[in-house]
Design an enzyme around this catalytic site. Sequence first.
Site, PDB file in Angstrom:
ATOM      1  N   GLU A 110       0.849  -1.203   0.000  1.00 56.58           N
ATOM      2  CA  GLU A 110       0.000   0.000   0.000  1.00 56.58           C
ATOM      3  C   GLU A 110       0.876   1.242   0.000  1.00 56.58           C
ATOM      4  O   GLU A 110       2.054   1.187   0.371  1.00 56.58           O
ATOM      5  CB  GLU A 110      -0.935  -0.016   1.203  1.00 56.58           C
ATOM      6  CG  GLU A 110      -2.081  -0.985   0.986  1.00 56.58           C
ATOM      7  CD  GLU A 110      -3.226  -0.804   1.965  1.00 56.58           C
ATOM      8  OE1 GLU A 110      -3.069  -0.031   2.917  1.00 56.58           O
ATOM      9  OE2 GLU A 110      -4.250  -1.451   1.754  1.00 56.58           O
ATOM     10  N   HIS A 225     -10.502  10.558   2.952  1.00 55.07           N
ATOM     11  CA  HIS A 225     -10.209   9.697   1.800  1.00 55.07           C
ATOM     12  C   HIS A 225     -10.601  10.465   0.554  1.00 55.07           C
ATOM     13  O   HIS A 225     -11.679  11.060   0.511  1.00 55.07           O
ATOM     14  CB  HIS A 225     -10.977   8.376   1.898  1.00 55.07           C
ATOM     15  CG  HIS A 225     -10.394   7.332   1.003  1.00 55.07           C
ATOM     16  ND1 HIS A 225     -10.584   7.351  -0.350  1.00 55.07           N
ATOM     17  CD2 HIS A 225      -9.576   6.300   1.256  1.00 55.07           C
ATOM     18  CE1 HIS A 225      -9.914   6.338  -0.895  1.00 55.07           C
ATOM     19  NE2 HIS A 225      -9.294   5.691   0.058  1.00 55.07           N
ATOM     20  N   ARG A 275      -2.417  10.389  -0.789  1.00 55.83           N
ATOM     21  CA  ARG A 275      -3.848  10.509  -0.503  1.00 55.83           C
ATOM     22  C   ARG A 275      -4.284  11.942  -0.169  1.00 55.83           C
ATOM     23  O   ARG A 275      -5.279  12.441  -0.695  1.00 55.83           O
ATOM     24  CB  ARG A 275      -4.127   9.635   0.712  1.00 55.83           C
ATOM     25  CG  ARG A 275      -5.389   8.882   0.643  1.00 55.83           C
ATOM     26  CD  ARG A 275      -5.530   8.084   1.910  1.00 55.83           C
ATOM     27  NE  ARG A 275      -5.608   6.665   1.603  1.00 55.83           N
ATOM     28  CZ  ARG A 275      -5.995   5.746   2.470  1.00 55.83           C
ATOM     29  NH1 ARG A 275      -6.305   6.078   3.699  1.00 55.83           N
ATOM     30  NH2 ARG A 275      -6.058   4.492   2.115  1.00 55.83           N
ATOM     31  N   HIS A 336     -12.585  10.067   6.909  1.00 55.90           N
ATOM     32  CA  HIS A 336     -12.294   8.636   6.878  1.00 55.90           C
ATOM     33  C   HIS A 336     -11.731   8.125   8.191  1.00 55.90           C
ATOM     34  O   HIS A 336     -12.125   7.074   8.679  1.00 55.90           O
ATOM     35  CB  HIS A 336     -11.285   8.397   5.741  1.00 55.90           C
ATOM     36  CG  HIS A 336     -10.969   6.959   5.495  1.00 55.90           C
ATOM     37  ND1 HIS A 336     -11.943   6.010   5.319  1.00 55.90           N
ATOM     38  CD2 HIS A 336      -9.775   6.309   5.384  1.00 55.90           C
ATOM     39  CE1 HIS A 336     -11.370   4.830   5.103  1.00 55.90           C
ATOM     40  NE2 HIS A 336     -10.063   4.982   5.159  1.00 55.90           N
ATOM     41  N   ARG A 371      -2.118   9.194   9.197  1.00 62.59           N
ATOM     42  CA  ARG A 371      -2.004   7.744   9.443  1.00 62.59           C
ATOM     43  C   ARG A 371      -1.448   7.007   8.225  1.00 62.59           C
ATOM     44  O   ARG A 371      -1.871   7.252   7.101  1.00 62.59           O
ATOM     45  CB  ARG A 371      -3.402   7.209   9.761  1.00 62.59           C
ATOM     46  CG  ARG A 371      -3.506   5.722   9.865  1.00 62.59           C
ATOM     47  CD  ARG A 371      -4.968   5.296   9.871  1.00 62.59           C
ATOM     48  NE  ARG A 371      -5.602   5.572   8.615  1.00 62.59           N
ATOM     49  CZ  ARG A 371      -6.301   4.675   7.910  1.00 62.59           C
ATOM     50  NH1 ARG A 371      -6.468   3.457   8.355  1.00 62.59           N
ATOM     51  NH2 ARG A 371      -6.858   4.996   6.763  1.00 62.59           N
TER      52      ARG A 371
HETATM   53  C1  LIG Z   1     -14.627   2.145   4.775  1.00 64.61           C
HETATM   54  C2  LIG Z   1     -13.434   2.006   5.691  1.00 64.61           C
HETATM   55  C3  LIG Z   1     -12.315   1.329   5.253  1.00 64.61           C
HETATM   56  C4  LIG Z   1     -11.201   1.186   6.113  1.00 64.61           C
HETATM   57  N1  LIG Z   1     -10.126   0.430   5.707  1.00 64.61           N
HETATM   58  C5  LIG Z   1      -9.118   0.197   6.587  1.00 64.61           C
HETATM   59  C6  LIG Z   1      -8.056  -0.694   6.259  1.00 64.61           C
HETATM   60  O1  LIG Z   1      -8.031  -1.289   5.176  1.00 64.61           O
HETATM   61  N2  LIG Z   1      -7.082  -0.890   7.189  1.00 64.61           N
HETATM   62  C7  LIG Z   1      -7.072  -0.279   8.407  1.00 64.61           C
HETATM   63  O2  LIG Z   1      -6.149  -0.494   9.227  1.00 64.61           O
HETATM   64  N3  LIG Z   1      -8.088   0.566   8.745  1.00 64.61           N
HETATM   65  C8  LIG Z   1      -9.100   0.787   7.875  1.00 64.61           C
HETATM   66  N4  LIG Z   1     -10.119   1.627   8.236  1.00 64.61           N
HETATM   67  C9  LIG Z   1     -10.113   2.208   9.585  1.00 64.61           C
HETATM   68  C10 LIG Z   1     -10.494   1.118  10.594  1.00 64.61           C
HETATM   69  O3  LIG Z   1     -11.508   0.306  10.054  1.00 64.61           O
HETATM   70  C11 LIG Z   1     -10.990   1.724  11.897  1.00 64.61           C
HETATM   71  O4  LIG Z   1     -10.097   2.714  12.337  1.00 64.61           O
HETATM   72  C12 LIG Z   1     -11.091   0.657  12.971  1.00 64.61           C
HETATM   73  O5  LIG Z   1     -11.890  -0.411  12.519  1.00 64.61           O
HETATM   74  C13 LIG Z   1     -11.674   1.240  14.251  1.00 64.61           C
HETATM   75  O6  LIG Z   1     -11.929   0.198  15.135  1.00 64.61           O
HETATM   76  P1  LIG Z   1     -12.565   0.512  16.547  1.00 64.61           P
HETATM   77  O7  LIG Z   1     -12.750  -0.799  17.225  1.00 64.61           O
HETATM   78  O8  LIG Z   1     -11.763   1.542  17.224  1.00 64.61           O
HETATM   79  O9  LIG Z   1     -13.974   1.198  16.216  1.00 64.61           O
HETATM   80  P2  LIG Z   1     -15.253   0.653  15.427  1.00 64.61           P
HETATM   81  O10 LIG Z   1     -14.980  -0.567  14.646  1.00 64.61           O
HETATM   82  O11 LIG Z   1     -15.830   1.809  14.697  1.00 64.61           O
HETATM   83  O12 LIG Z   1     -16.235   0.255  16.607  1.00 64.61           O
HETATM   84  C14 LIG Z   1     -16.802   1.224  17.446  1.00 64.61           C
HETATM   85  C15 LIG Z   1     -17.847   0.550  18.317  1.00 64.61           C
HETATM   86  O13 LIG Z   1     -18.326   1.442  19.321  1.00 64.61           O
HETATM   87  C16 LIG Z   1     -19.742   1.398  19.359  1.00 64.61           C
HETATM   88  N5  LIG Z   1     -20.234   2.684  19.868  1.00 64.61           N
HETATM   89  C17 LIG Z   1     -20.057   3.921  19.341  1.00 64.61           C
HETATM   90  N6  LIG Z   1     -20.681   4.842  20.097  1.00 64.61           N
HETATM   91  C18 LIG Z   1     -21.257   4.176  21.140  1.00 64.61           C
HETATM   92  C19 LIG Z   1     -22.053   4.562  22.238  1.00 64.61           C
HETATM   93  N7  LIG Z   1     -22.442   5.839  22.457  1.00 64.61           N
HETATM   94  N8  LIG Z   1     -22.491   3.612  23.107  1.00 64.61           N
HETATM   95  C20 LIG Z   1     -22.158   2.321  22.924  1.00 64.61           C
HETATM   96  N9  LIG Z   1     -21.398   1.893  21.877  1.00 64.61           N
HETATM   97  C21 LIG Z   1     -20.958   2.803  21.003  1.00 64.61           C
HETATM   98  C22 LIG Z   1     -20.118   1.125  17.912  1.00 64.61           C
HETATM   99  O14 LIG Z   1     -21.452   0.652  17.817  1.00 64.61           O
HETATM  100  C23 LIG Z   1     -19.064   0.083  17.549  1.00 64.61           C
HETATM  101  O15 LIG Z   1     -19.420  -1.183  18.062  1.00 64.61           O
HETATM  102  C24 LIG Z   1     -11.224   1.773   7.396  1.00 64.61           C
HETATM  103  C25 LIG Z   1     -12.363   2.469   7.822  1.00 64.61           C
HETATM  104  C26 LIG Z   1     -13.460   2.584   6.987  1.00 64.61           C
HETATM  105  C27 LIG Z   1     -14.680   3.304   7.488  1.00 64.61           C
END
Ligand SMILES: Cc1cc2nc3c(=O)[nH]c(=O)nc-3n(C[C@H](O)[C@H](O)[C@H](O)COP(=O)(O)OP(=O)(O)OC[C@H]3O[C@@H](n4cnc5c(N)ncnc54)[C@H](O)[C@@H]3O)c2cc1C
Length: 510
Positions: A110, A225, A275, A336, A371
Amino acid sequence: MSRVAVVGSGIAGLTAALRAHTLGHDVTIVTKSALSDGSTRYAQGGIAAALFPDDSVAAHVADTLRAGAGLNVREAVEALCADGPDRVRELIARGAAFDRDGDALARGLEAAHSSTRVLHAGGDATGAELERALVAAVRAAGIPVVEGVFLRDVILRDGRAAGVSLRPVEGADLAVDADAVILATGGWGQLYAHTTNPAVATGDGVAAAWRAGAVLADLEFTQFHPTALAASVAGGTAGAFLVSEAVRGEGAVLRNAAGERFMLDVHPDGELAPRDVVARGIAVEMAAQGGHPVLLDATALGADFLARRFPTIDAACRATGYDWGREPIPVTPAAHYAMGGVATDTEGRTSVPGLFAVGEVACTGAHGGNRLASNSLLEGLVFARRIAADIAGGLPEQTEPSDPPEPSDAVSPGGRDALQRAMTRGAGVLRSAESLKAAAAAVDAAEPSGPDTAAWEAANLYTVAGALVRAALTREETRGCHWREDFPAASDEWLGHVLVSLDGVEWEKA
Ligand SMILES: Cc1cc2nc3c(=O)[nH]c(=O)nc-3n(C[C@H](O)[C@H](O)[C@H](O)COP(=O)(O)OP(=O)(O)OC[C@H]3O[C@@H](n4cnc5c(N)ncnc54)[C@H](O)[C@@H]3O)c2cc1C
């Protein structure tokens, strides 16, 4: 044994819960929507780790620092890259099925990585596979999960986190008492009119941590993005579906409304420039054509190739009525990834005792001002495990009943669209003092509302927007993803972090 409340069920929350459970703690996961809802399951490209003999932790550290525009916290980067390979091996042992080339793991390259070190699953469906594997592991471990409950606030007693107050979809408010609270609530993409993030990404954990007195850091750095489909996908994200840069890598080009290619005038690498450069090139072009999206023209690649090489994107295009093998599709930069968030050390501790933050809600400093692609899934894995280890080191037990939480102010959700538009115009890809002040005025226009989940969610968006705008106004330079039109150069004076807390805005030299 400590009682641990994990808020959020993406890669960060589920990993923290699994590890804390393995270490013998009494863990409860609470989450706003369905267990698998969150950004994690939408991740396309993959997860980066120095797993292969021709790669090294030092090279991954160097690449991460180069991307971060001088603002990374070196200790956090070293923890991320050094722990990464073992955490990914554990994920594989839990059943995550990464793509393979024969017997070996398939490796992707990447942008800005000096080594082919990105693992992926299901082609462009990496996050869905990781979320599936982690949800299955949580279910198999029998960890209690409460779905459909909205975090209102962190409960405090004697200045430490003592639990969380929650509003269920149905029924009366409830509280979960805990010796340690782990916020894993993801990012704040819904602050903007266009975002690749799902509807749950409303910055709730950042706002709740701020109300609890935690310090927030680097809020001015939101990664946009460059190419997201400028139309909603039914049942998908609220804003815009991500069209991977791999599509441009295969030869798709960007055109303005007049059908002209414009990126070659912006950067010698044209559509394959970094990007943030492409995002800015598109933002400038959109401003010149009245805010209308630009066009991504992949027609030269042919419908059959596009369907085979990019099955997820192909399905999203079709779901929105576009036949991208035959017609250019409208694209726009979209919020993003949030580099900033609740400030933590390398063990995920916030400035409030007993309150931890992990994943996108946190700012460990690992990403600096920009990032490196595929480092965010890894960050969730690595720091979740470090938090669980820290909790295992011992926490004083909370024995007395919890104080009732201070109610958070509710804000009319009717203003959300106006806020998103104001943030996109004023605090988006391009900003200036003038545009940021206009965004601040939109934040100040929040109208009070009766207390319900939508109103608290709106209140959280306004809280994060206000803090972000203040941070962005403070940093009078251009660095990483923070592009100030009125201060277009980077300056060593600004090598440091803007911190926001209940006490106001502070400056911390790096
Ligand atoms: C389209 C897309 C593509 C991506 N591609 C990549 C990639 O290829 N590689 C990479 O490293 N990263 C990628 N990212 C970034 C990465 O996916 C995220 O940074 C990462 O998944 C975040 O994980 P997390 O567990 O912190 O949060 P999330 O997976 O967003 O989970 C957050 C959780 O908190 C819960 N929540 C939120 N607010 C509340 C509340 N008030 N009360 C209770 N629960 C709550 C939500 O329901 C969810 O369960 C991408 C992101 C997107 C959107």
